[in-house]
Write a protein that holds these residues in place. Structure first.
Motif, PDB file in Angstrom:
ATOM      1  N   LYS A 106      30.186  41.516  40.442  1.00  0.00           N
ATOM      2  CA  LYS A 106      29.742  41.897  41.777  1.00  0.00           C
ATOM      3  C   LYS A 106      30.266  40.906  42.807  1.00  0.00           C
ATOM      4  O   LYS A 106      30.592  39.752  42.486  1.00  0.00           O
ATOM      5  CB  LYS A 106      28.223  42.001  41.849  1.00  0.00           C
ATOM      6  N   LYS A 107      30.339  41.384  44.012  1.00  0.00           N
ATOM      7  CA  LYS A 107      30.795  40.561  45.118  1.00  0.00           C
ATOM      8  C   LYS A 107      29.575  40.131  45.916  1.00  0.00           C
ATOM      9  O   LYS A 107      28.842  40.955  46.459  1.00  0.00           O
ATOM     10  CB  LYS A 107      31.757  41.343  46.004  1.00  0.00           C
ATOM     11  N   LEU A 108      29.364  38.808  45.958  1.00  0.00           N
ATOM     12  CA  LEU A 108      28.230  38.272  46.696  1.00  0.00           C
ATOM     13  C   LEU A 108      28.602  38.111  48.161  1.00  0.00           C
ATOM     14  O   LEU A 108      29.607  37.487  48.500  1.00  0.00           O
ATOM     15  CB  LEU A 108      27.816  36.914  46.119  1.00  0.00           C
ATOM     16  N   THR A 109      27.787  38.700  49.018  1.00  0.00           N
ATOM     17  CA  THR A 109      27.990  38.535  50.451  1.00  0.00           C
ATOM     18  C   THR A 109      27.499  37.152  50.882  1.00  0.00           C
ATOM     19  O   THR A 109      26.891  36.411  50.099  1.00  0.00           O
ATOM     20  CB  THR A 109      27.233  39.611  51.226  1.00  0.00           C
ATOM     21  N   LYS A 110      27.770  36.811  52.129  1.00  0.00           N
ATOM     22  CA  LYS A 110      27.302  35.522  52.628  1.00  0.00           C
ATOM     23  C   LYS A 110      25.779  35.432  52.562  1.00  0.00           C
ATOM     24  O   LYS A 110      25.215  34.376  52.277  1.00  0.00           O
ATOM     25  CB  LYS A 110      27.774  35.320  54.070  1.00  0.00           C
ATOM     26  N   GLU A 111      25.110  36.567  52.830  1.00  0.00           N
ATOM     27  CA  GLU A 111      23.653  36.582  52.759  1.00  0.00           C
ATOM     28  C   GLU A 111      23.182  36.361  51.326  1.00  0.00           C
ATOM     29  O   GLU A 111      22.201  35.638  51.073  1.00  0.00           O
ATOM     30  CB  GLU A 111      23.099  37.903  53.288  1.00  0.00           C
ATOM     31  N   ASN A 112      23.862  36.984  50.354  1.00  0.00           N
ATOM     32  CA  ASN A 112      23.503  36.788  48.946  1.00  0.00           C
ATOM     33  C   ASN A 112      23.701  35.340  48.515  1.00  0.00           C
ATOM     34  O   ASN A 112      22.873  34.761  47.804  1.00  0.00           O
ATOM     35  CB  ASN A 112      24.333  37.710  48.054  1.00  0.00           C
ATOM     36  N   VAL A 113      24.817  34.764  48.936  1.00  0.00           N
ATOM     37  CA  VAL A 113      25.088  33.360  48.598  1.00  0.00           C
ATOM     38  C   VAL A 113      24.014  32.459  49.201  1.00  0.00           C
ATOM     39  O   VAL A 113      23.534  31.513  48.543  1.00  0.00           O
ATOM     40  CB  VAL A 113      26.491  32.949  49.101  1.00  0.00           C
TER      41      VAL A 113
ATOM     42  N   ASP B  32      28.838  29.025  52.740  1.00  0.00           N
ATOM     43  CA  ASP B  32      28.585  30.415  53.126  1.00  0.00           C
ATOM     44  C   ASP B  32      29.904  31.189  53.156  1.00  0.00           C
ATOM     45  O   ASP B  32      30.607  31.211  54.170  1.00  0.00           O
ATOM     46  CB  ASP B  32      27.912  30.477  54.503  1.00  0.00           C
ATOM     47  N   LYS B  33      30.216  31.803  52.043  1.00  0.00           N
ATOM     48  CA  LYS B  33      31.427  32.631  51.978  1.00  0.00           C
ATOM     49  C   LYS B  33      31.247  33.670  50.880  1.00  0.00           C
ATOM     50  O   LYS B  33      30.442  33.488  49.958  1.00  0.00           O
ATOM     51  CB  LYS B  33      32.654  31.770  51.688  1.00  0.00           C
ATOM     52  N   GLU B  34      31.970  34.764  50.990  1.00  0.00           N
ATOM     53  CA  GLU B  34      31.893  35.808  49.979  1.00  0.00           C
ATOM     54  C   GLU B  34      32.541  35.331  48.686  1.00  0.00           C
ATOM     55  O   GLU B  34      33.591  34.663  48.706  1.00  0.00           O
ATOM     56  CB  GLU B  34      32.572  37.075  50.485  1.00  0.00           C
TER      57      GLU B  34
ATOM     58  N   GLU C 123      33.379  36.420  44.467  1.00  0.00           N
ATOM     59  CA  GLU C 123      33.403  37.331  43.325  1.00  0.00           C
ATOM     60  C   GLU C 123      32.782  36.593  42.133  1.00  0.00           C
ATOM     61  O   GLU C 123      33.153  35.449  41.843  1.00  0.00           O
ATOM     62  CB  GLU C 123      34.842  37.742  42.992  1.00  0.00           C
TER      63      GLU C 123
END
Length: 612
Positions: free
Chosen positions: A125-132, A208-210, A212
């Protein structure tokens, strides 16, 4: 009608206890090779706002389980952006499990019986900045996760924090990408499970970065000779380690010495004084000389004068009697092994149901005593009894549940659970309370006073400051508190920390010692009060016994600031809010014990003399 209500209540108790545990898909816990055994993910939460989490979570054989925990800052597992299955299926929970804050759902991990897996891909999955940011915040707070596999609990941290070697004070946050499950089996039964993290597969979530990410897991099955019947022993062995037992026994010896010293004081001093009093008063009755009246004998016409606020006193005694009965039943269930460590929610189920079933005792005790004191408005007294403990508890629950809803924590009860509790109160608690009140009113029991009460009250002489109510409460509460202080540390460490507590036999002994010390110290202080010709002992005896609850609440402040790492509004409000309710119940229960001890003592000494 009474018997029918009791039968229905017992049936409800058996039904709820029958479903209080986490039942696996196979009720007998027997599986064949390749059978699907569900792994339920439960919750996540910060380690330093403690909940049911063991020490050394990443050790291969780390284990611990807290039997009693007042759930607070934990959240649903999938509130963090882990790999989510296509269909999230929630497990049906019993009442006690929901009150315990458990929210089990099917996890995405496949741990089929005796099927090894090596570096199995869970998801990409690709983690968004919010997820990170969510993961980084969780790692910074030492978030742990909790799961259940075939009724066996397991825990682990979601990541770790490291110091950056380039610059002192710079922190890096890493998320674990791979979990390794090690499962032990014996024939067709699951015996033990643990989870380890792979420190070689870390995901840097500092910036804070997207990103993988690939989440992986592996499963290794190993055979063991431990029988299925003993698979839960390791969860209770931690509290039975030699150094822990030594401290527990030291606590009991300390409390026993306190009881012996207090008993010796009463036996050698108080009884000798009473004997001298009896001889003196007998001599005074035979003497024709008029002497100035002094001592407890000469207030016999006032000592049984009914107190002020007798309806409130009767309600306190009724509620205290119910809570004492509830405590005894809980100890009985604990001693027979109902509250084994992994039986989630059993204690909360027992508390709710037994409290509902014993409400008739509160109604009977309160109304019966109120009528003995020549009270007339027994209906109002019954309403006061029913709301004296439940009222503050309900208000505190509303406040704390609102806080939990705002924080989206698992401690927030669903609407359906609240409806169930209201129905139990409406259909079981209230009817039994009314039936007990009616039985108490019709008991026709008269107050047994060995002496007649005079028409006008005797004036109480001016008393020294240390004979006032507050100093007497401090003296009366300190001794029982000192008898339970050491054991109290372990209870707090279990309820609000990461330790376990399963030595209920020792706890029961300490409880008996507490009751004895409370009764003895109240009797002694009541005698000195009467010797000073202060006949208003009714409320004083109740407050002196209940003051131990105030000492316990004072200990809460010490524990919070000196022994815990709790922080934040939610955890603080839950700690002090629920402990206030527990200490209030403690106050009512021990106040009832001390009052009845004082009443028995006063009746005994005034029966032993001739009263005009």
């Amino acid at each position: 009608m009474w018997k029918r209500a009791m039968h229905l209540a017992v049936a409800a108790l058996l039904l709820l206890f029958g479903v209080s545990g986490v039942a696996s898909d196979a009720s007998d816990h027997c599986y064949k090779k390749g059978d699907h055994v569900p792994l339920y993910v439960n919750k996540v939460g910060p380690f330093h706002n403690p909940r049911s989490v063991p020490h050394q979570l990443n050790a291969p054989f780390a284990f611990a389980c807290i039997l009693v925990d007042i759930e607070s800052e934990t959240y649903r597992y999938f509130d963090l952006p882990f790999c989510t299955p296509e269909h999230v299926t929630e497990k049906k929970e019993a009442l006690g499990e929901i009150l315990n804050g458990d929210r089990l759902v099917d996890g995405p991990y496949k741990l089929d019986f005796r099927v090894d897996r090596e570096s199995e891909l869970l998801c990409k999955k690709k983690l968004t900045k919010e997820n990170v940011a969510k993961f980084r915040s969780a790692v910074s707070k030492d978030y742990y996760f909790q799961m259940y596999y075939d009724d066996l609990p397991l825990w682990g941290f979601i990541g770790k924090v490291e110091h950056d070697g380039k610059e002192l004070g710079e922190l890096r946050y890493f998320l674990y990408q791979r979990f390794h499950f090690e499962v032990f089996y014996n024939s067709d039964r699951v015996i033990e499970i643990s989870v380890q993290t792979d420190r070689n597969t870390l995901l840097d979530v500092t910036d804070d970065k997207e990103i993988e990410v690939e989440f992986l897991y592996s499963v290794k099955w190993k055979e063991t000779t431990i029988p299925f019947e003993k698979r839960m022993e390791r969860y209770s062995q931690a509290s039975s380690l030699p150094h822990h037992l030594e401290i527990h026994w030291f606590s009991i010896i300390n409390s026993s010495v306190t009881v012996l010293l207090l008993t010796g004081f009463l036996a050698t001093i108080l009884m000798r004084v009473l004997k001298n009093d009896f001889v003196k008063y007998a001599h005074d009755e035979e003497s024709v000389e008029d002497e100035e009246e002094t001592g407890w004998k000469y207030i016999h016409g006032d000592v049984f004068r009914f107190p002020k606020y007798k309806s409130l006193l009767a309600a306190c005694l009724g509620s205290g009697t119910q809570l004492f009965t509830l405590t005894v039943f809980i100890f009985i269930l604990a001693l027979v092994g109902v509250f084994y460590p992994y039986n989630r929610g059993a204690l909360f189920t027992a508390l709710v149901i037994i409290y509902a079933l014993t409400s008739g005792i509160a109604g009977y005790a309160a109304t019966s005593f109120y009528c003995q004191l020549e009270g007339t408005n027994w209906v109002r007294n019954l309403l006061l009894t029913g709301s004296l403990f439940c009222g503050p508890l309900f208000l505190m629950f509303c406040f704390l549940n609102t806080v939990a809803i705002v924080y989206n924590a698992t401690a927030a009860l669903p609407f359906g659970t609240i409806v169930v509790i209201v129905l139990i109160w409406a259909l079981v608690t209230s009817p039994l309370l009314v039936l007990g009140g009616i039985a108490g009113k019709n008991s026709k029991t008269e107050f047994q006073a060995p002496c007649r009460t005079t028409k006008y009250p005797r004036e109480i002489p001016e008393l020294a400051w240390y004979r006032q109510t507050v100093p007497q409460m401090i003296m009366a509460g300190f001794l029982p508190f000192s008898a339970i202080y050491i054991e109290l540390y372990y209870i707090f460490a279990s309820v609000w920390g990461h330790r376990i507590y399963t030595i209920y036999s020792i706890l029961f002994v300490v409880f008996i010692i507490l009751i004895i010390v409370t009764a003895f110290i109240t009797v002694a202080l009541t005698y000195f009060q009467l010797a000073a010709e202060d006949h208003e002992w009714w409320w004083r005896s109740f407050l002196c016994g209940g003051s131990t609850g105030l000492f316990v609440y004072g200990y809460c402040w010490y524990h919070y600031y000196a022994r815990s790492y709790m922080s934040g509004f939610m955890q603080t409000s839950f700690f002090f809010g629920y402990m206030a309710c527990i200490c209030y119940g403690f106050f009512l229960m021990l106040g009832t014990v001390s009052f009845h001890a004082a009443l028995l003592f006063i009746r005994h000494i005034y029966r032993s003399i001739k009263c005009e």
